[in-house]
Write a protein that holds these residues in place. Structure first.
Motif, PDB file in Angstrom:
ATOM      1  N   UNK A 102       0.832  -1.210   0.000  1.00  0.00           N
ATOM      2  CA  UNK A 102       0.000   0.000   0.000  1.00  0.00           C
ATOM      3  C   UNK A 102       0.870   1.265   0.000  1.00  0.00           C
ATOM      4  N   UNK A 103       1.885   1.250   0.827  1.00  0.00           N
ATOM      5  CA  UNK A 103       2.744   2.432   0.925  1.00  0.00           C
ATOM      6  C   UNK A 103       3.534   2.655  -0.366  1.00  0.00           C
ATOM      7  N   UNK A 106       1.664   4.058  -3.077  1.00  0.00           N
ATOM      8  CA  UNK A 106       0.967   5.265  -2.625  1.00  0.00           C
ATOM      9  C   UNK A 106      -0.552   5.083  -2.623  1.00  0.00           C
ATOM     10  N   UNK A 107      -0.965   3.953  -2.051  1.00  0.00           N
ATOM     11  CA  UNK A 107      -2.394   3.754  -1.842  1.00  0.00           C
ATOM     12  C   UNK A 107      -3.129   3.069  -2.979  1.00  0.00           C
ATOM     13  N   UNK A 142       2.873  -1.297   8.858  1.00  0.00           N
ATOM     14  CA  UNK A 142       1.963  -1.629   7.757  1.00  0.00           C
ATOM     15  C   UNK A 142       1.064  -2.825   7.997  1.00  0.00           C
ATOM     16  N   UNK A 165      -9.520  -3.295   6.727  1.00  0.00           N
ATOM     17  CA  UNK A 165      -8.978  -3.055   5.378  1.00  0.00           C
ATOM     18  C   UNK A 165      -7.470  -3.328   5.294  1.00  0.00           C
ATOM     19  N   UNK A 166      -6.839  -3.572   6.426  1.00  0.00           N
ATOM     20  CA  UNK A 166      -5.391  -3.795   6.439  1.00  0.00           C
ATOM     21  C   UNK A 166      -5.078  -5.268   6.706  1.00  0.00           C
TER      22      UNK A 166
ATOM     23  N   UNK B 326      -0.720   6.645   3.668  1.00  0.00           N
ATOM     24  CA  UNK B 326      -0.931   5.337   3.020  1.00  0.00           C
ATOM     25  C   UNK B 326      -0.053   4.217   3.572  1.00  0.00           C
ATOM     26  N   UNK B 327       0.238   4.282   4.856  1.00  0.00           N
ATOM     27  CA  UNK B 327       0.839   3.116   5.503  1.00  0.00           C
ATOM     28  C   UNK B 327      -0.290   2.129   5.822  1.00  0.00           C
ATOM     29  N   UNK B 328      -1.380   2.687   6.370  1.00  0.00           N
ATOM     30  CA  UNK B 328      -2.577   1.888   6.647  1.00  0.00           C
ATOM     31  C   UNK B 328      -3.731   2.385   5.780  1.00  0.00           C
ATOM     32  N   UNK B 329      -4.796   1.599   5.778  1.00  0.00           N
ATOM     33  CA  UNK B 329      -5.929   1.873   4.884  1.00  0.00           C
ATOM     34  C   UNK B 329      -6.654   3.178   5.235  1.00  0.00           C
ATOM     35  N   UNK B 330      -6.508   3.624   6.473  1.00  0.00           N
ATOM     36  CA  UNK B 330      -7.151   4.903   6.826  1.00  0.00           C
ATOM     37  C   UNK B 330      -6.358   6.094   6.291  1.00  0.00           C
TER      38      UNK B 330
END
Lengths: 325, 337
Positions: A102-103, A106-107, A142, A165-166, B326-330
């Protein structure tokens, strides 16, 4: 309220989420027809069938990779790694892939999945099937890290993890599978990132996780009975996100902090919590913050040796008594 | 008796051929530009070019449908461009600018553009093979018709995840295509000197009940045809394919590698006699494509890459406030309250 065992709560949590969400599916070694080597997933195969509850080869990298690829593209998979020790053979997917995609994108990439795993000692399995490795997971940004101590928390936190979501690493303690407890009837969803005061007290705070929670409670009860020392026990429940508010307000009230950790000494989660408390609540402390841990050795198989390795009720009791006296 | 293969090479129409050439040419010019920008110290970190390997990326991407998924390695610029990702986004990411595909948070080795089906580029050898398998599992599970393609180098065939992924994909008959780009070298070491079999991917296929498929990876037509066959097999529920494409990396392994380990003359030989772009250009002419059309394609590509270069150069570096997003979904990075 229903009485469920910790292992039954695992299956109940998965079933609850599979019923409400078609995108939830479950993979792992011997998890389907056999119901899992710890019998924690009995009944799921019969209920949901081979499309959604899948026996895989012994391929831990393929299991986590497949779960990740499916999660990235629209599913909410649950993957079982039978013993948490085995995460070492697929740690790339935890440390480098699901935690960072994700990181790094960039999402753009998402990864809503749960890795369930049997963690912890007490089963005389020796050094490669007994470790508590929640601190390995905690070190990686993460991902989220959950380790429940009661059947109710298993169901509620597992449901919350599946809906999250994670990516979540969900540590089930092997020595707790047989315990029974009340679990709310009907849909039960808890909240990640919330610790719980499971035994109120005023003289000292014990912060504990998983199997160490019932042991801490027993030690606290004995300290009260024998010496009138009133110890508060906080069950962390999720290491990431970490509920420092609950921990800090307990320490601020009691002025004393003990952590009880099953992971080996170096870089255990207690070190992080002690460091935060020393940073932020130093003037609230009435004495040293003390960590009670497994010594920094591989776990032995022999029952007498394993019993003196992992923090026991007696060790917790004696250490706290020594420090407070 | 099996049908005799067409020798006429006329099963691909001109429009498709021009697409294949355009794609290869774009990758060539963009990769050369990436190298030039590196020499100017504008491409930071590392970068792994696909110069000489363009036909594989072009052939597969051209055969894909829009919802298909690509999983790439750190040598993934070519595959990302071939799916239609913006050149500014790719060069910008190599230059770690705000206009980059991932705003400089991933860098050269992790190009991702999910809007084009590029589900990421992965820099730990082998890791993305099981992920492609997972994407294929999702397609099968949810009844989607997309296929996952995973590209990897010859060196990957010696890592465990390769074997786990193949077995897994075959067991569940998943719509995934494994593409080995055999460019002769595992980083600095000749692949044949450290592999038990001659053809590192194809010779392992039988272990998983798969056909042994070896193709000329420097012939975009052959790649395209093979890709079409593999996709049609996957889409009709017949499971995975493993394809070994023979090719040659004309650049070093990474930007730090001058390729000193190559025998004298080897690179020149491949450049002169087996360069995918030169070969394809000749074929276009042989098949009667007007030179003007080819020139136009080349000019357009050069202009596109020039403009993208200027745009990327003038893009600011990423703002510091995205450091912890954007490390976590929030959207954030909070690990505690």
């Amino acid at each position: 309220m229903a009485q469920l065992t910790y292992r039954e709560a695992v299956a109940a949590g998965i079933a609850q989420e599979m019923e409400r969400d078609e995108t939830v599916a479950f993979i792992g070694e011997d998890v389907a027809r056999a119901g899992g080597v710890f019998k924690a997933t009995v009944g799921l195969f019969d209920k949901f069938g081979p499309k959604r509850v899948i026996d895989t080869p012994i391929s831990e990298q393929a299991i986590l990779g497949a779960a990740m690829g499916a999660a990235m593209t629209g599913m909410r998979p649950i993957a079982e790694i039978m013993f948490s020790d085995f995460l070492a053979v697929c740690w790339d997917f935890v440390a480098n892939e699901m935690s960072k995609s994700r990181y790094m994108s960039d999402g753009q990439l998402k990864c809503p999945l749960v890795v369930r795993t049997g963690n912890g000692g007490g089963s005389r399995f020796g050094a490669q099937h007994s470790q508590s490795i929640e601190n390995w997971a905690m070190a990686i940004p993460g991902i989220k890290v959950v380790a429940p101590s009661t059947p109710a928390d298993v169901k509620g936190l597992l449901a919350a993890s599946i809906r999250d979501e994670d990516p979540v690493i969900f540590f089930e303690h092997k020595s707790l599978y047989a315990i029974k407890g009340e679990v709310p009837e009907g849909e039960h969803v808890d909240t990640l990132g919330t610790a719980k005061v499971v035994r109120p007290g005023k003289d000292a705070t014990i912060v504990a996780l998983a199997l160490m929670v019932p042991r801490a409670i027993q030690a606290a009860d004995k300290l009260m009975t024998d010496h009138g020392i009133d110890v508060e026990v906080v069950d962390i429940r999720t290491l990431v996100p970490l509920d420092m508010k609950t921990i800090s307000s307990s320490v601020a009230k009691t002025g004393r902090l003990f952590t009880v950790e099953e992971n080996p000494r170096l870089c255990g989660w207690g070190a992080e919590i002690v460091s935060i408390v020393v940073d932020e609540l130093f003037w609230d402390l009435d004495g040293p913050a003390v960590r009670i841990t497994t010594p920094h050795i591989p776990l032995p198989a022999a029952d007498n040796l394993e019993d003196i390795t992992i923090p026991s009720v007696d060790r917790i009791y004696s250490k706290i008594l020594d420090v407070l006296r | 008796m099996a049908k005799k293969k067409t020798l006429k090479n006329d099963d691909i129409d001109e429009k498709k051929r021009l697409e294949l050439y355009n794609s290869q040419y774009l990758i060539r010019v963009a990769e050369q530009r990436a190298y030039d920008l590196f020499l100017e110290n504008l491409v930071k970190g590392t970068s792994h070019l696909s110069l000489g390997q363009e036909a594989i990326a072009a052939g597969f991407a051209t055969a894909m449908q829009e919802n298909d998924k690509s999983f790439c390695t750190y040598r993934g610029h070519a595959h990302t461009l071939a799916r239609g990702a913006s050149v500014v986004g790719v060069l910008g990411e190599l230059m770690q600018r705000d206009c980059g595909l991932m705003r400089g948070k991933g860098g050269s080795m992790h190009l991702t553009d999910t809007s084009k089906g590029v589900m990421g580029s992965y820099a730990i050898i082998g890791a993305h093979l099981p992920m492609a398998v997972g994407s294929a599992w999702r397609a099968q599970y949810m009844g989607h018709d997309d296929v996952a393609t995973v590209f990897f180098g010859d060196g990957t065939t010696n890592i465990g995840a390769f074997h786990e992924a193949l077995n897994y994909a075959v067991v569940y008959k998943l719509p995934v295509v494994f593409v080995c780009e055999n460019n002769n070298y595992m980083e600095y070491t000749p692949i044949e000197s450290i592999t038990a079999v001659k053809n590192p991917a194809a010779d392992r296929a039988s272990a998983y009940g798969l056909d042994s498929i070896i193709i000329d990876g420097n012939d975009a037509d052959e790649v395209y045809r093979t890709a079409q066959a593999a996709y049609s097999k996957a889409r009709s529920g017949e499971g995975p394919s493993l394809i070994e494409c023979k090719t040659y990396r004309q650049s070093g392994h990474s930007r730090a590698d001058p390729g000193a380990y190559r025998p004298d003359g080897e690179l020149d030989h491949w450049k002169k006699n087996n360069d995918p772009i030169t070969r394809y250009r000749s074929r276009l002419i042989e098949f009667g494509v007007k030179k003007k059309i080819i020139d136009d394609i080349e000019e357009n590509v050069k202009r596109l890459v020039d403009e993208a270069t200027e745009e990327a150069k003038s893009s600011p570096v990423p703002p510091e406030d995205i450091l912890t997003t954007n490390v976590y979904a929030n959207g954030g990075w909070a690990w505690r309250n």
